[in-house]
Motif scaffolding. Sequence first.
Motif, PDB file in Angstrom:
ATOM      1  N   ARG A 189      -2.581   0.587  -4.520  1.00 21.50           N
ATOM      2  CA  ARG A 189      -2.293  -0.765  -4.028  1.00 21.50           C
ATOM      3  C   ARG A 189      -1.662  -1.608  -5.106  1.00 21.50           C
TER       4      ARG A 189
ATOM      5  N   ARG B 140      -3.960   6.888  -2.026  1.00 22.85           N
ATOM      6  CA  ARG B 140      -3.515   5.512  -1.815  1.00 22.85           C
ATOM      7  C   ARG B 140      -3.569   4.673  -3.093  1.00 22.85           C
TER       8      ARG B 140
ATOM      9  N   ALA C  96      -6.522   2.501  -4.730  1.00 20.60           N
ATOM     10  CA  ALA C  96      -7.200   1.702  -3.710  1.00 20.60           C
ATOM     11  C   ALA C  96      -8.698   2.006  -3.713  1.00 20.60           C
TER      12      ALA C  96
ATOM     13  N   ILE D 126       0.869  -1.173   0.000  1.00 20.60           N
ATOM     14  CA  ILE D 126       0.000   0.000   0.000  1.00 20.60           C
ATOM     15  C   ILE D 126       0.907   1.224   0.000  1.00 20.60           C
TER      16      ILE D 126
END
Length: 735
Positions: free
Chosen positions: A694, A692, A682, A648
Amino acid sequence: MDHASRTAPPAASTRMVDVLVPVALDQTYSYRVPRGMELKAGDLVGVPLGPREVLAVVWAENANPDPRLHNRLKDVSEKLEVQPLKGELRSLVDWVANYTLGPRGMVLRMCLRMGENLGPERLRAGVRLVGDPPRRLTPARRRVIEVLSDRLLHGKSEAAKEAGVSAGVIDGLVDEGTLTIEPLPPPPPPPAPDPAYGQPDFTPVQRGAVDAMRALAANGTFHVALLDGVTGSGKTEVYFEAVAETIRRGKQSLILMPEIALTGQFLDRFAQRFGVRPLEWHSELTPRTRARNWAAISEGSASVVVGARSALFLPYADLGLIVVDEEHDQAYKQDDGVHYHARDMAVVRAHIAKIPIVLASATPSVESEVNARKGRYQRIALPSRFGGQHMPHIEAIDLRREQPARGRFISPRLAGEMKAAIERREQSLLFLNRRGYAPLTLCRACGHRFACTICDAWLVDHRFRQRLVCHHCGFSMPRPPACPHCAAEESLVAVGPGVERLQEEAAALFPEARTMVLSSDLITSIETMRSELSEIAEGRVDIIIGTQLVAKGHNFPRLNLVGVVDADLGLSNGDPRAAERTWQLLNQVIGRAGREQGRGVGYLQTHQPEHPVMKALIACDREAFYASEIDLRERTLYPPFGRLASLIISAGDRPSAEGFARRLVTLAPRDERVVVLGPAEAPLAVIKGRYRFRVLVKSARGFDLSDYLRNWLALGPKTKGNLKLEVDVDPQSFL
Ligand SMILES: Nc1ncnc2c1ncn2[C@@H]1O[C@H](COP(=O)(O)OP(=O)(O)OP(=O)(O)O)[C@@H](O)[C@H]1O
Ligand SMILES: [Zn+2]
């Protein structure tokens, strides 16, 4: 450093040790051992680190640092008089750090949460009446003398309280020579649990499982058992027998629970079985209790510990058994700091310590189920309920055909059943896994939706607190009188239900009924939570409305009806574990019904009664669920048939996060056993102002994914500024 000191042998001792410091660092540091100090691996010491004195643990003796560095090393400043950390626990720290890629110091920190005071208990002051009353005898002084007239030693603060005076009045009497101050002897340690105290009579079904429990505990070697029993089958009573056997062998037991706040009933049941309550370990202990419990655990005087996941890292003097209750529960995964799964790490600890471990659940995780099927875990089954109670009957309410009224969420059929339950003086439980009043607020005039300013999330309407709240960062604001966008007045509407809104609806439908909402955000303390749960257990509530908090482990004798208000809620997101979660949660919550008398019934309000999870629930077909889920995981190489890790990447601005994530992915070492997916934004794209991304890493089952990630990240760009990279091995959350 001058020339002389480099050539002349140092006057001080030449022994050195490597110590690990409980901070976010992976490596150990070398220190010199002062003459006269005996140190061995595991000892707790104080060392200077930069400008501070810090607590540390000797990780290796006879360290072998560069001899030229020797004179630059600092001395260990003190050795603490506490039990050293055993090799078993140090190996666990190394293992967990290696597996999770968390810094070793942070893992160690979880072993050392003993609170501030490590020294001996502060003696409490006692007072005793010894002399004559003083000449100046005020009413306050007279009351104190009365309270102490038995001339025995009383606690000073207790005496002051009983007499209704301040401590100053007592001090005055001490100065006059009427009273003396003497130290109170420390309270006696609590009596040890008695394995013979209240052993129940087991049913024939339970007896086989009880024998297996006793045998595994008596054997005392590494062995994993899956205690697989339907809800209400008496799993707790059964694994208590493994605990009893472990007490008889003079060893300690650890019982892990997913939600320690909810264990009031559990503590009472433990006391009924063993005569005393177990020692507790969780985040709400006061610093003093924490220090006391930590010491009791490390000295071995605590025989049974019940705790949240962090209790796994305590320095047990002689651990002989671990039980993981509700082993399937997601709460065992820690998703901040060190990302670890306490159930899996409990198996690791049992393996290192060569002791048995029991995983208990009515709805085992797919991982544990597969391990039992393959014979890696011993399955100990309890296929029926205790006391001849039937498993609840489950029916779907098809919301496409049986709709609640507009703005309502309880269908007419469910309402009818609730009415009948109230007439029978039975309880009903409405389950909805949504805190607050409504998940979304919008303006009817312009369509404006209230969102968090720093998260990618809607603000949840909380009417009890009268605020709109972000569930991700905690931001909150009062509900404004007018729309901030178009200024329309009284135009705001709540969209969708939360538990608070359901309570409003239930109260409107059944004005006479007593309702109670149970939701984690409404808990002010463990004590209030425990008293609310006992009110329910005593039957003083007719309709319970709750989030997943009510699904876990409770026994409510008068509860026979469970209504799942939105059975589809957990299925809609793209989470690979969505089906498993839904199966577990709904089984657990419906499993609260019909445990002691009458027939339990569960209603699933759903838009998709033909969904395989709903069908398996309705048919009570456990086999069908596991067969199809295991088959799916096997075909797609999802755990436990393959391995997963998430990276992450987050940053204060989107391009930095995305740029870093892309660069990182291009550097992934090529390996045909590994697939790197992403980076992708994300699902929760922004939290607390951080953007964010991922990356999901998938590998074959036997592959050392941790090692692969370590090599990869060593090649990767360095995280600079506010860029953050989190590694989550075996992720449970994909948000
Ligand atoms: N042998 C027994 N004698 C007396 N009471 C028992 C016995 N076995 C179980 N019970 C009682 O039956 C109830 C259900 O047991 P328990 O809570 O242990 O079930 P469980 O399998 O843990 O259920 P769940 O998975 O739903 O939490 C409890 O009130 C327990 O005290
Ligand atoms: Zn927010």
